[in-house]
Motif scaffolding. Sequence first.
Motif, PDB file in Angstrom:
ATOM      1  N   ARG A  10      -8.936  -0.962   7.612  1.00  0.00           N
ATOM      2  CA  ARG A  10      -7.861  -1.881   7.200  1.00  0.00           C
ATOM      3  C   ARG A  10      -6.639  -1.733   8.105  1.00  0.00           C
ATOM      4  O   ARG A  10      -5.495  -1.713   7.650  1.00  0.00           O
ATOM      5  CB  ARG A  10      -7.510  -1.715   5.725  1.00  0.00           C
ATOM      6  N   LYS A  60       0.824  -1.221   0.000  1.00  0.00           N
ATOM      7  CA  LYS A  60       0.000   0.000   0.000  1.00  0.00           C
ATOM      8  C   LYS A  60       0.854   1.266   0.000  1.00  0.00           C
ATOM      9  O   LYS A  60       0.354   2.357  -0.131  1.00  0.00           O
ATOM     10  CB  LYS A  60      -0.896   0.002   1.251  1.00  0.00           C
ATOM     11  N   ARG A 100     -11.859   4.842   6.671  1.00  0.00           N
ATOM     12  CA  ARG A 100     -11.403   3.912   5.633  1.00  0.00           C
ATOM     13  C   ARG A 100     -10.135   3.183   6.065  1.00  0.00           C
ATOM     14  O   ARG A 100     -10.033   1.963   5.986  1.00  0.00           O
ATOM     15  CB  ARG A 100     -11.139   4.688   4.333  1.00  0.00           C
ATOM     16  N   GLU A 101      -9.157   3.967   6.589  1.00  0.00           N
ATOM     17  CA  GLU A 101      -7.891   3.346   6.978  1.00  0.00           C
ATOM     18  C   GLU A 101      -8.064   2.517   8.253  1.00  0.00           C
ATOM     19  O   GLU A 101      -7.402   1.494   8.431  1.00  0.00           O
ATOM     20  CB  GLU A 101      -6.818   4.422   7.185  1.00  0.00           C
ATOM     21  N   HIS A 143      -5.128   0.597   9.619  1.00  0.00           N
ATOM     22  CA  HIS A 143      -4.182   1.716   9.425  1.00  0.00           C
ATOM     23  C   HIS A 143      -2.901   1.319   8.710  1.00  0.00           C
ATOM     24  O   HIS A 143      -1.825   1.818   9.007  1.00  0.00           O
ATOM     25  CB  HIS A 143      -3.854   2.382  10.772  1.00  0.00           C
ATOM     26  N   THR A 144      -3.013   0.375   7.797  1.00  0.00           N
ATOM     27  CA  THR A 144      -1.815  -0.013   7.039  1.00  0.00           C
ATOM     28  C   THR A 144      -1.743   0.707   5.701  1.00  0.00           C
ATOM     29  O   THR A 144      -0.778   0.556   4.963  1.00  0.00           O
ATOM     30  CB  THR A 144      -1.829  -1.526   6.770  1.00  0.00           C
ATOM     31  N   GLY A 145      -2.739   1.523   5.395  1.00  0.00           N
ATOM     32  CA  GLY A 145      -2.781   2.119   4.055  1.00  0.00           C
ATOM     33  C   GLY A 145      -2.338   3.556   3.978  1.00  0.00           C
ATOM     34  O   GLY A 145      -2.326   4.149   2.903  1.00  0.00           O
ATOM     35  N   TRP A 146      -1.944   4.147   5.101  1.00  0.00           N
ATOM     36  CA  TRP A 146      -1.512   5.555   5.045  1.00  0.00           C
ATOM     37  C   TRP A 146      -0.260   5.678   4.191  1.00  0.00           C
ATOM     38  O   TRP A 146       0.661   4.876   4.295  1.00  0.00           O
ATOM     39  CB  TRP A 146      -1.227   6.088   6.443  1.00  0.00           C
TER      40      TRP A 146
END
Lengths: 109, 447
Positions: free
Chosen positions: B48, B27, B44-45, B50-53
């Motif tokens: 998931r 990501k 949204r994050e 908080h691995t998508g920041w």
Amino acid sequence: MLLLECPYCGAKCEETELSPGGEAHIKRYGPGSSDQDFEAYLFMRENPKGVHFERWRHVYGCGKWFHAARCTQSLEVFGTYAAQTFEPPQEIKDKISAKRPGWSWRDFS
Amino acid sequence: MSQVGCVVTHWIVGNEQDKGIPNAQSKNRIRNHMRRYSAFAIAREGARYHTGWERAWKSSEPKKRYDAIIVGAGGHGLATAYYLGKNHGIKNVAILEKGWLGGGNTGRNTTIIRSNYLQDPSAAIYEKARSLYETMSQDLNYNVMFSPRGVMMLAQTEHEIRGYERTAHANALQGVATEFISPQRVKELVPIINIHGPRYPVLGALWQPRGGTARHDAVAWGYARACSDMGMDIIQQCEVTGVRRDGDKVLGVDTTKGAIDCDKLGVVVAGHSGVLADMAGFRLPIESVALQALVSEPIKPCMDVVVMANTVHGYMSQSDKGEMVIGGGADGYNNYTQRGSFHHIEETVRALVETFPMISRLKMLRQWGGIVDMTGDRSPIISKTPVENMFINCGWGTGGFKAIPGSGWAMAELMAKGASPLADEFTMWRFGEGKFIDESVAAGVAH
């Protein structure tokens, strides 16, 4: 904190006993000089990162003005000397050369 | 059991992107445009883990050539780059930083924002900056925690009363909302203050209700993110070692990461302005000195305004963490070490204890120093230089943070168009012409 030795009374002063007086060995330009010289005398100051010469006053002591040679990058003091001179004494210059080979400041080196 | 396990495994594989804990690495790809921060983004994050920041900005390596190079990735440099792109469409820009982003005075100040200056050119640029701070979080889509909690400058001598009444009148004409308030009003706004100090009683104050504070790191990070989003290169650990010129025209810079060419060069390096000017072969009416600050241990909220006491050399505000943020006067001698001296702390705290008796038992947590560039009239320089297409923005001395957006706005306009109404009075030649913008009182810090 700076520790400077007053060349007159020999006291080893810490900064709070002294008052800083700005750049040393400034040549005064007055009426009749060029605009450029007059502006430089009033406003332009040496601002080196390294060897610098300054005036200090032993304000809470003997009250006399004197000169100091100092490094603005490390705050190392190379030495202090009397105010009655237009340029740093050779002895001070030698001390600086031993520690900062190739130094220059204005026309001195 | 094994059958259930098998079913579950299959289910995760089949919906890998939506349901399982995704691989954070995949990501972190670099996108062309930044994702906006919003309440929805947090949800949204969160869904998931908080691995998508993404990284807020991209750290780059230098290209051979840019339309404009800004030296110095502090607040002023980044703001200059941001407005070059946003207001003037110049986006092929590199911002060079010898250390790390926002690691100089941007991260060392006491975060005060105000515009209660005396002279018209100062009021114009500081008020522009203050007004840009009002909407900065929305403009940059980055929370800079602007807190217009009000700034007061105490009058503790008869001379200060006269000075601040004059400033209040000047501000009224300039359209800057300030007023001179009574000691009683001061006490209402700041209950912890002692207005009857025997040595320096509080006689009144210049009060700017829309002044305040902001998170200084966030200002640099917010601008950096917006610059990066426009495709600009932020290059850290890249020290400029020389300015290349052809006669009187700038060609580019030599750096520790090689030579870089540019059409226009903007130098925004605060304490090191004199060093850069020396590389380009001209002098500046600037001296670099240390200014230091300190913070106390965190305590419960006790003061919700910023108080500056110029006669006794101290100013104080309370951060959102509860620490009392304290600043003092500048040193009187040239210095590049970014260190302060303990006697200055003693002096500052001693002065403040009389006015704020409750801080006498506070423990101080940290102290630090920054190198500020002082001009003779305590006003900045935003100017062309003797070298064509080289511009300099410096001399903010003890008051640069508050000016960041206005300074960037003016500097960008000057670099793009060759003139800026906000910058016209702040030339480096005003000293020789006798056109000082004397702010040694309004600068608010002893020097």
